[in-house]
Design a protein around this motif. Structure first.
Motif, PDB file in Angstrom:
ATOM      1  N   GLU A  99      33.353  27.761  17.201  1.00  0.00           N
ATOM      2  CA  GLU A  99      32.254  28.729  17.341  1.00  0.00           C
ATOM      3  C   GLU A  99      32.068  29.145  18.798  1.00  0.00           C
ATOM      4  O   GLU A  99      31.900  30.333  19.107  1.00  0.00           O
ATOM      5  N   LEU A 100      32.125  28.171  19.705  1.00  0.00           N
ATOM      6  CA  LEU A 100      31.919  28.466  21.126  1.00  0.00           C
ATOM      7  C   LEU A 100      33.023  29.346  21.698  1.00  0.00           C
ATOM      8  O   LEU A 100      32.772  30.150  22.601  1.00  0.00           O
ATOM      9  N   ARG A 126      35.706  15.545  20.419  1.00  0.00           N
ATOM     10  CA  ARG A 126      35.159  16.491  21.402  1.00  0.00           C
ATOM     11  C   ARG A 126      36.159  16.695  22.538  1.00  0.00           C
ATOM     12  O   ARG A 126      36.388  17.829  22.988  1.00  0.00           O
ATOM     13  N   GLU A 143      34.442  22.399  14.559  1.00  0.00           N
ATOM     14  CA  GLU A 143      33.708  23.616  14.186  1.00  0.00           C
ATOM     15  C   GLU A 143      32.844  24.107  15.338  1.00  0.00           C
ATOM     16  O   GLU A 143      32.720  25.322  15.570  1.00  0.00           O
ATOM     17  N   ARG A 144      32.244  23.178  16.072  1.00  0.00           N
ATOM     18  CA  ARG A 144      31.427  23.563  17.232  1.00  0.00           C
ATOM     19  C   ARG A 144      32.290  24.261  18.279  1.00  0.00           C
ATOM     20  O   ARG A 144      31.925  25.314  18.814  1.00  0.00           O
ATOM     21  N   ALA A 145      33.463  23.694  18.560  1.00  0.00           N
ATOM     22  CA  ALA A 145      34.352  24.275  19.556  1.00  0.00           C
ATOM     23  C   ALA A 145      34.878  25.643  19.114  1.00  0.00           C
ATOM     24  O   ALA A 145      35.015  26.560  19.931  1.00  0.00           O
ATOM     25  N   SER A 182      39.145  18.688  21.224  1.00  0.00           N
ATOM     26  CA  SER A 182      38.827  20.095  20.938  1.00  0.00           C
ATOM     27  C   SER A 182      38.907  20.964  22.184  1.00  0.00           C
ATOM     28  O   SER A 182      38.898  22.190  22.084  1.00  0.00           O
ATOM     29  N   GLN A 191      35.297  16.854  12.179  1.00  0.00           N
ATOM     30  CA  GLN A 191      35.212  18.221  11.695  1.00  0.00           C
ATOM     31  C   GLN A 191      34.061  18.973  12.361  1.00  0.00           C
ATOM     32  O   GLN A 191      34.206  20.134  12.749  1.00  0.00           O
ATOM     33  N   ALA A 192      32.940  18.312  12.526  1.00  0.00           N
ATOM     34  CA  ALA A 192      31.780  18.949  13.156  1.00  0.00           C
ATOM     35  C   ALA A 192      32.085  19.347  14.597  1.00  0.00           C
ATOM     36  O   ALA A 192      31.689  20.427  15.054  1.00  0.00           O
ATOM     37  N   GLU A 193      32.797  18.488  15.319  1.00  0.00           N
ATOM     38  CA  GLU A 193      33.152  18.800  16.705  1.00  0.00           C
ATOM     39  C   GLU A 193      34.112  19.979  16.778  1.00  0.00           C
ATOM     40  O   GLU A 193      33.991  20.845  17.650  1.00  0.00           O
ATOM     41  N   GLU A 234      32.597  13.613  11.263  1.00  0.00           N
ATOM     42  CA  GLU A 234      32.297  13.670  12.697  1.00  0.00           C
ATOM     43  C   GLU A 234      33.286  14.550  13.439  1.00  0.00           C
ATOM     44  O   GLU A 234      32.889  15.415  14.241  1.00  0.00           O
TER      45      GLU A 234
END
Length: 462
Positions: free
Chosen positions: A234-235, A204, A230-232, A207, A226-228, A224
């Motif tokens: 998208e934002l 996090r 992908e979230r960044a 990112s 990768q999910a962070e 874990e």
């Protein structure tokens, strides 16, 4: 007759070297890199006063836990093969500060380093005074270094800069720059006291380098991390290219002096590329670097020129990463300083070399996972020569040796008060049989000191 011009040139070179060394001395007077401040405002204020030199050229911004420097250097080498004038900021240095600020593939000259440092002094002092007035710490070593690097690149000037994050990402001082391409090497646990105790927390923070509408390139990550990312993505409404899906390392074969690799990039496949580095992890770093350059030059839609990719890889270097520092006997150095890096080192020693026995000269800093490093090395190491670098953060010899003896065995653990005696003993042992070697690892400071010693004693000329 004596050559007086030569004497004058030597005197001038010596004076500039002293001036270059003085820059490091001045930086060392600031809060060190081991204690970065989680803030961006002071660096942002300093570059604003300088006219925002970091905006004078496009940037590829690189973060991750391991492989940042190698990936950055490979990407820079490909860009240089394209005829672009490049800037490269990496850290830490192994021997001299100039290594961190590269201009067109060479460490910045002492003259240019000193001149740019002199130019930015009034602005650094202004920000220092403002910070102290507000009850805050003056600019740190790395904050001041970041400002210096941005100014050097603008002064050169460069066409593109590849910038390696110092630590983390979100609040790292390099993050005042706008990276059109954000690159992530593998993310694992490291610097947990600063970045967080889980891979998700660390990812996090890292990112945070992703800017709006950026092109994001990432090595293969755990779920874990990768999910962070992908979230960044998208934002920030960015685009994401991941290893395994959008690009991949297709093959890696051992070759004399390195390896032959083939890479499926974002826009094309590049085959039979010679990479003068050892280890599958370096081949994966090369794949990430190729995808990063594809993203930079054509948003991932335009194939690179295969000959230029080949030239960039063939001329890339990564000092301190499985680097040959001596022959007769073989001495290798590797800057692995966490379990992830040590695991990659052990795998490379097994796959790329044919030694019967290896002695590891190790020194580890206090904030690192010493147990994880030793456990990763144990399968490939016959004996450990435990020592320490001159870093204030280095674990004491007896303390580390006692732990290594518990983990690896007292019969294979030998303690030395200084690196010189540890290396002398290791080279003597290795020289007693034809297929023995020495590896120096565990901390970047130890590797830097080993390289300086090897150069002074001319171990490559044995």
């Amino acid at each position: 007759m004596p050559d007086r011009n030569s004497d004058r040139n030597d005197d001038a070179d010596g004076a500039w070297r002293e001036a270059g060394d003085a820059v490091l001395t001045a930086l060392l007077g600031r809060v060190g890199e081991a204690a970065p401040q989680p803030r961006l405002a002071p660096t942002r204020r300093a570059v604003e006063l300088l006219g925002d030199p970091q905006n004078a050229y496009p940037i590829i911004h690189v973060t991750g836990t391991n492989g940042k420097t190698s990936t950055s250097r490979i990407a820079e080498s490909i860009l240089r093969a394209y005829g672009l004038r490049t800037g490269l900021l990496t850290s830490p240095h192994l021997v001299r500060l100039n290594e961190r600020i590269m201009i067109d593939g060479e460490p910045i000259s002492d003259e240019d380093l000193a001149a740019n440092w002199a130019d930015i002094q009034p602005y650094l002092q202004m920000v220092d005074a403002e910070l102290v007035t507000d009850g805050d710490e003056p600019l740190t070593f790395f904050e001041a270094l970041t400002v210096l690097a941005f100014a050097c690149f603008a002064d050169a000037p460069v066409d593109v800069a590849v910038i390696e994050v110092g630590m983390g990402g979100e609040w790292d001082s390099t993050n005042v720059a706008f990276g059109q391409v954000a690159v992530f090497t593998p993310i694992a646990l490291d610097h947990t006291a600063r970045l967080g105790g889980t891979v998700a927390e660390i990812a996090r923070t890292k990112s945070g380098i992703i800017k709006p509408a950026a092109n994001v390139v990432t090595a293969k990550q755990g779920d874990e991390a990768q999910a962070e990312l992908e979230r960044a993505v998208e934002l920030t409404e960015s685009t994401l290219a991941g290893e395994g899906a959008e690009f991949a390392l297709l093959s890696s074969q051992v070759a004399v002096g390195g390896q032959l690799i083939s890479v499926r990039g974002l826009a094309d496949t590049y085959t039979d590329l010679f990479l003068p580095m050892y280890g599958t992890h370096q081949a994966q770093n090369a794949a990430v670097a190729i995808a990063a350059v594809e993203s930079f030059l054509g948003a991932g839609t335009r194939p690179l020129v295969n000959d230029l990719v080949a030239e960039g890889l063939a001329t890339a270097t990564s000092p301190g990463r499985l680097q040959l520092a001596g022959v007769e006997p073989t001495v290798l150095v590797d800057a692995a300083h966490n379990p992830h890096g040590a695991t990659a080192l052990a795998a490379a020693l097994e796959a790329y070399f044919d030694f019967d026995e290896i002695v590891a000269v190790v020194g580890i800093l206090a904030d690192k996972d010493a147990h994880g490093i030793i456990e990763a090395l144990r399968p490939q190491v016959a004996r450990f020569h435990v020592t320490r670098s001159h870093s204030e953060r280095a674990v004491g010899v007896d303390d580390l040796a006692d732990k290594v003896a518990d983990w690896a065995g007292d019969d294979v653990t030998f303690r030395f008060d200084d690196l010189t005696s540890a290396l002398d003993g290791a080279r003597e042992w290795a020289g007693e049989a034809p297929r023995r070697a020495v590896i120096v690892t565990g901390s970047i400071t130890l590797v830097g000191e080993a390289l300086a010693l090897a150069d002074a004693r001319e171990w490559m000329k044995q």
